[in-house]
Design an enzyme around this catalytic site. Sequence first.
Site, PDB file in Angstrom:
ATOM      1  CD  GLU A   1     -31.801 -67.747 -63.106  1.00  0.00           C
ATOM      2  OE1 GLU A   1     -30.855 -67.401 -63.653  1.00  0.00           O
ATOM      3  OE2 GLU A   1     -32.181 -68.890 -62.887  1.00  0.00           O
ATOM      4  CG  ASP A   2     -28.262 -67.110 -66.230  1.00  0.00           C
ATOM      5  OD1 ASP A   2     -29.336 -67.854 -65.742  1.00  0.00           O
ATOM      6  OD2 ASP A   2     -27.302 -68.206 -66.316  1.00  0.00           O
TER       7      ASP A   2
ATOM      8  CG  ASP B   1     -33.627 -74.408 -71.581  1.00  0.00           C
ATOM      9  OD1 ASP B   1     -33.938 -74.069 -72.599  1.00  0.00           O
ATOM     10  OD2 ASP B   1     -32.742 -75.263 -71.179  1.00  0.00           O
TER      11      ASP B   1
ATOM     12  CG  PHE C   1     -25.481 -74.487 -74.871  1.00  0.00           C
ATOM     13  CD1 PHE C   1     -25.932 -74.891 -73.947  1.00  0.00           C
ATOM     14  CD2 PHE C   1     -24.032 -74.143 -74.885  1.00  0.00           C
ATOM     15  CE1 PHE C   1     -25.418 -74.913 -72.577  1.00  0.00           C
ATOM     16  CE2 PHE C   1     -23.316 -74.135 -73.806  1.00  0.00           C
ATOM     17  CZ  PHE C   1     -23.889 -74.157 -72.415  1.00  0.00           C
TER      18      PHE C   1
ATOM     19  NE  ARG D   1     -19.762 -69.411 -64.616  1.00  0.00           N
ATOM     20  CZ  ARG D   1     -21.144 -69.809 -64.605  1.00  0.00           C
ATOM     21  NH1 ARG D   1     -22.323 -69.344 -65.302  1.00  0.00           N
ATOM     22  NH2 ARG D   1     -21.388 -71.039 -64.277  1.00  0.00           N
TER      23      ARG D   1
HETATM   24  P1  5GP Z   1     -34.120 -74.448 -66.790  1.00  0.00           P
HETATM   25  O1  5GP Z   1     -34.553 -74.909 -65.479  1.00  0.00           O
HETATM   26  O2  5GP Z   1     -35.058 -73.285 -67.173  1.00  0.00           O
HETATM   27  O3  5GP Z   1     -34.444 -75.436 -67.780  1.00  0.00           O
HETATM   28  O4  5GP Z   1     -32.690 -74.074 -67.006  1.00  0.00           O
HETATM   29  C1  5GP Z   1     -32.112 -72.900 -66.405  1.00  0.00           C
HETATM   30  C2  5GP Z   1     -30.606 -73.065 -66.605  1.00  0.00           C
HETATM   31  O5  5GP Z   1     -30.289 -74.007 -67.353  1.00  0.00           O
HETATM   32  C3  5GP Z   1     -29.894 -71.924 -66.546  1.00  0.00           C
HETATM   33  O6  5GP Z   1     -29.703 -71.164 -65.331  1.00  0.00           O
HETATM   34  C4  5GP Z   1     -28.810 -72.156 -67.040  1.00  0.00           C
HETATM   35  O7  5GP Z   1     -27.808 -72.416 -66.017  1.00  0.00           O
HETATM   36  C5  5GP Z   1     -29.022 -73.480 -68.091  1.00  0.00           C
HETATM   37  N1  5GP Z   1     -29.024 -73.063 -69.512  1.00  0.00           N
HETATM   38  C6  5GP Z   1     -30.194 -73.351 -70.111  1.00  0.00           C
HETATM   39  N2  5GP Z   1     -29.956 -72.870 -71.427  1.00  0.00           N
HETATM   40  C7  5GP Z   1     -28.782 -72.681 -71.556  1.00  0.00           C
HETATM   41  C8  5GP Z   1     -27.748 -72.015 -72.490  1.00  0.00           C
HETATM   42  O8  5GP Z   1     -28.171 -72.042 -73.678  1.00  0.00           O
HETATM   43  N3  5GP Z   1     -26.473 -71.782 -72.317  1.00  0.00           N
HETATM   44  C9  5GP Z   1     -26.001 -71.846 -70.824  1.00  0.00           C
HETATM   45  N4  5GP Z   1     -24.766 -71.693 -70.678  1.00  0.00           N
HETATM   46  N5  5GP Z   1     -26.713 -72.461 -69.925  1.00  0.00           N
HETATM   47  C10 5GP Z   1     -28.212 -72.727 -70.238  1.00  0.00           C
HETATM   48 MG    MG Z   2     -29.515 -69.113 -64.108  1.00  0.00          MG
HETATM   49 MG    MG Z   3     -24.388 -73.491 -66.282  1.00  0.00          MG
END
Ligand code: 5GP
Ligand code: MG
Ligand code: MG
Length: 178
Positions: free
Chosen positions: A102-103, A106, A155, A168
Amino acid sequence: MDTIQIKDKKFSISIKEQDILREVTRVANEINRDLAEKNPLFVSVLNGSFMFTSDLMKRITIPCEISFVKLASYQGLSSTGVIKEVIGINEDLTDRTVVIVEDIVDTGLTMQRLLETLGTRNPKEIHIASLLVKPEKLKVDLNIEYVAMNIPNDFIVGYGLDYDGFGRNYPDIYTVME
Ligand code: 5GP
Ligand code: MG
Ligand code: MG
Protein backbone atom coordinates in the site's frame (compact mmCIF):
# COMPACT_ATOMS: atom_id res chain seq x y z
CA MET A 1 11.76 21.60 -7.29
CA ASP A 2 11.14 22.86 -3.78
CA THR A 3 7.51 23.80 -4.26
CA ILE A 4 4.83 22.66 -6.69
CA GLN A 5 1.34 23.90 -7.47
CA ILE A 6 -1.49 21.45 -8.07
CA LYS A 7 -4.82 23.04 -8.84
CA ASP A 8 -5.65 25.37 -5.90
CA LYS A 9 -2.92 24.13 -3.56
CA LYS A 10 0.80 24.68 -3.06
CA PHE A 11 3.01 21.91 -1.80
CA SER A 12 6.56 22.00 -0.45
CA ILE A 13 9.24 19.32 -0.66
CA SER A 14 9.08 16.93 2.27
CA ILE A 15 10.87 13.65 1.53
CA LYS A 16 13.45 13.41 -1.26
CA GLU A 17 13.62 10.45 -3.62
CA GLN A 18 16.98 9.28 -2.30
CA ASP A 19 15.62 9.19 1.26
CA ILE A 20 12.52 7.31 0.12
CA LEU A 21 14.66 4.77 -1.75
CA ARG A 22 16.91 4.21 1.26
CA GLU A 23 13.90 3.21 3.36
CA VAL A 24 12.34 1.16 0.54
CA THR A 25 15.62 -0.76 0.30
CA ARG A 26 15.56 -1.40 4.05
CA VAL A 27 11.98 -2.72 3.84
CA ALA A 28 12.87 -4.95 0.87
CA ASN A 29 15.79 -6.40 2.83
CA GLU A 30 13.51 -7.16 5.78
CA ILE A 31 11.05 -8.95 3.51
CA ASN A 32 13.87 -10.87 1.78
CA ARG A 33 15.06 -12.01 5.19
CA ASP A 34 11.64 -12.87 6.67
CA LEU A 35 9.83 -14.47 3.73
CA ALA A 36 12.64 -16.21 1.85
CA GLU A 37 11.07 -19.66 2.09
CA LYS A 38 7.47 -18.60 1.52
CA ASN A 39 7.07 -17.81 -2.19
CA PRO A 40 5.00 -14.75 -1.28
CA LEU A 41 2.31 -13.23 -3.46
CA PHE A 42 2.61 -9.43 -3.38
CA VAL A 43 -0.74 -7.70 -3.85
CA SER A 44 -0.21 -4.09 -4.87
CA VAL A 45 -3.09 -1.68 -4.35
CA LEU A 46 -3.47 0.65 -7.34
CA ASN A 47 -3.26 3.48 -8.14
CA GLY A 48 -1.32 5.01 -5.27
CA SER A 49 1.23 2.27 -4.70
CA PHE A 50 2.51 1.91 -8.26
CA MET A 51 5.83 3.68 -7.69
CA PHE A 52 6.47 2.10 -4.31
CA THR A 53 5.64 -1.32 -5.76
CA SER A 54 8.06 -0.84 -8.63
CA ASP A 55 10.97 0.31 -6.46
CA LEU A 56 10.24 -2.31 -3.80
CA MET A 57 9.97 -5.23 -6.20
CA LYS A 58 13.26 -4.34 -7.94
CA ARG A 59 14.89 -5.01 -4.56
CA ILE A 60 13.07 -8.26 -3.75
CA THR A 61 15.42 -11.14 -4.48
CA ILE A 62 13.35 -14.12 -3.28
CA PRO A 63 10.95 -16.19 -5.42
CA CYS A 64 7.61 -14.36 -5.54
CA GLU A 65 4.58 -13.37 -7.58
CA ILE A 66 3.05 -9.91 -8.01
CA SER A 67 -0.58 -9.03 -8.59
CA PHE A 68 -2.53 -5.78 -8.64
CA VAL A 69 -5.90 -4.81 -7.22
CA LYS A 70 -8.04 -1.72 -7.21
CA LEU A 71 -10.50 -0.59 -4.60
CA ALA A 72 -13.83 0.57 -5.93
CA SER A 73 -15.70 2.84 -3.51
CA TYR A 74 -19.45 2.80 -3.33
CA GLN A 75 -21.95 4.12 -0.82
CA GLY A 76 -22.85 1.39 1.61
CA LEU A 77 -24.60 1.02 4.90
CA SER A 78 -21.52 0.70 7.07
CA SER A 79 -20.79 3.17 9.86
CA THR A 80 -18.30 4.98 7.67
CA GLY A 81 -20.76 5.26 4.77
CA VAL A 82 -18.36 4.17 2.06
CA ILE A 83 -17.44 0.54 1.48
CA LYS A 84 -14.54 -0.40 -0.71
CA GLU A 85 -14.82 -3.39 -2.95
CA VAL A 86 -11.61 -5.18 -3.95
CA ILE A 87 -11.46 -5.82 -7.69
CA GLY A 88 -8.97 -7.67 -9.85
CA ILE A 89 -7.68 -10.49 -7.67
CA ASN A 90 -7.74 -13.66 -9.75
CA GLU A 91 -5.07 -15.73 -8.03
CA ASP A 92 -5.91 -18.61 -5.73
CA LEU A 93 -4.83 -17.40 -2.27
CA THR A 94 -5.35 -20.74 -0.54
CA ASP A 95 -2.39 -21.40 1.78
CA ARG A 96 -0.42 -18.53 0.27
CA THR A 97 1.72 -15.99 2.08
CA VAL A 98 0.28 -12.66 0.93
CA VAL A 99 1.98 -9.26 1.26
CA ILE A 100 -0.31 -6.27 0.72
CA VAL A 101 1.64 -3.37 -0.79
CA GLU A 102 0.00 0.00 0.00
CA ASP A 103 0.99 3.62 -0.44
CA ILE A 104 -0.34 4.99 2.84
CA VAL A 105 -2.25 3.91 5.92
CA ASP A 106 -4.18 6.81 7.39
CA THR A 107 -7.17 5.78 9.54
CA GLY A 108 -6.51 2.16 8.58
CA LEU A 109 -10.11 1.55 7.53
CA THR A 110 -9.11 0.79 3.94
CA MET A 111 -6.51 -1.70 5.10
CA GLN A 112 -8.96 -3.33 7.49
CA ARG A 113 -11.40 -3.80 4.62
CA LEU A 114 -8.67 -5.32 2.43
CA LEU A 115 -7.62 -7.72 5.18
CA GLU A 116 -11.24 -8.85 5.65
CA THR A 117 -11.75 -9.42 1.94
CA LEU A 118 -8.47 -11.23 1.25
CA GLY A 119 -8.89 -13.17 4.51
CA THR A 120 -12.01 -14.90 3.16
CA ARG A 121 -9.86 -16.59 0.49
CA ASN A 122 -8.01 -18.80 2.98
CA PRO A 123 -4.47 -17.45 2.72
CA LYS A 124 -1.91 -18.91 5.12
CA GLU A 125 -0.91 -15.45 6.34
CA ILE A 126 -1.24 -11.82 5.30
CA HIS A 127 1.54 -9.28 5.87
CA ILE A 128 1.31 -5.54 5.29
CA ALA A 129 3.93 -3.36 3.61
CA SER A 130 3.07 0.35 3.54
CA LEU A 131 5.26 3.11 2.19
CA LEU A 132 3.79 5.60 4.67
CA VAL A 133 1.86 5.45 7.92
CA LYS A 134 0.23 8.34 9.81
CA PRO A 135 0.32 6.87 13.32
CA GLU A 136 -1.67 9.74 14.88
CA LYS A 137 -4.64 9.01 12.63
CA LEU A 138 -4.79 5.22 13.01
CA LYS A 139 -8.24 4.23 14.24
CA VAL A 140 -8.02 0.45 14.05
CA ASP A 141 -5.62 -2.06 15.48
CA LEU A 142 -3.32 -3.12 12.62
CA ASN A 143 -0.03 -4.94 12.65
CA ILE A 144 1.85 -3.09 9.89
CA GLU A 145 5.09 -5.02 9.86
CA TYR A 146 6.84 -3.31 6.98
CA VAL A 147 6.79 0.50 7.02
CA ALA A 148 9.15 2.69 5.02
CA MET A 149 8.29 5.90 6.88
CA ASN A 150 5.99 7.22 9.59
CA ILE A 151 4.78 10.73 8.80
CA PRO A 152 2.82 13.46 10.63
CA ASN A 153 -0.82 14.10 9.99
CA ASP A 154 -0.44 16.37 6.93
CA PHE A 155 -1.73 15.81 3.40
CA ILE A 156 1.03 14.74 1.01
CA VAL A 157 1.40 14.09 -2.72
CA GLY A 158 3.98 12.64 -5.06
CA TYR A 159 5.71 9.27 -5.47
CA GLY A 160 2.37 7.76 -6.55
CA LEU A 161 0.07 9.73 -4.27
CA ASP A 162 -2.38 12.22 -5.76
CA TYR A 163 -4.30 15.37 -5.08
CA ASP A 164 -7.54 15.08 -7.06
CA GLY A 165 -5.84 12.78 -9.58
CA PHE A 166 -2.72 14.91 -10.11
CA GLY A 167 0.78 14.74 -8.65
CA ARG A 168 1.39 11.00 -8.77
CA ASN A 169 4.28 11.43 -11.20
CA TYR A 170 6.70 13.31 -8.92
CA PRO A 171 9.63 11.22 -7.67
CA ASP A 172 9.70 13.08 -4.33
CA ILE A 173 7.01 13.54 -1.65
CA TYR A 174 5.50 16.99 -1.03
CA THR A 175 3.43 18.31 1.89
CA VAL A 176 0.53 20.72 1.49
CA MET A 177 1.32 24.30 2.59
CA GLU A 178 -1.36 25.96 4.66
P1 5GP B 1 -7.47 5.17 5.28
O1 5GP B 1 -8.58 4.23 4.92
O2 5GP B 1 -6.29 4.50 5.90
O3 5GP B 1 -7.98 6.30 6.13
O4 5GP B 1 -7.05 5.92 3.96
C1 5GP B 1 -6.22 5.38 3.06
C2 5GP B 1 -6.31 6.12 1.74
O5 5GP B 1 -6.53 7.54 1.92
C3 5GP B 1 -5.01 6.01 1.01
O6 5GP B 1 -4.94 4.82 0.25
C4 5GP B 1 -5.00 7.28 0.18
O7 5GP B 1 -5.72 7.06 -1.01
C5 5GP B 1 -5.75 8.28 1.02
N1 5GP B 1 -4.84 9.16 1.78
C6 5GP B 1 -4.70 9.23 3.12
N2 5GP B 1 -3.81 10.17 3.48
C7 5GP B 1 -3.36 10.71 2.31
C8 5GP B 1 -2.40 11.76 2.00
O8 5GP B 1 -1.77 12.39 2.86
N3 5GP B 1 -2.22 12.03 0.68
C9 5GP B 1 -2.87 11.37 -0.31
N4 5GP B 1 -2.60 11.71 -1.56
N5 5GP B 1 -3.78 10.39 -0.05
C10 5GP B 1 -4.02 10.06 1.24
MG1 MG C 1 -3.66 3.32 -1.23
MG1 MG D 1 -6.10 9.40 -3.69
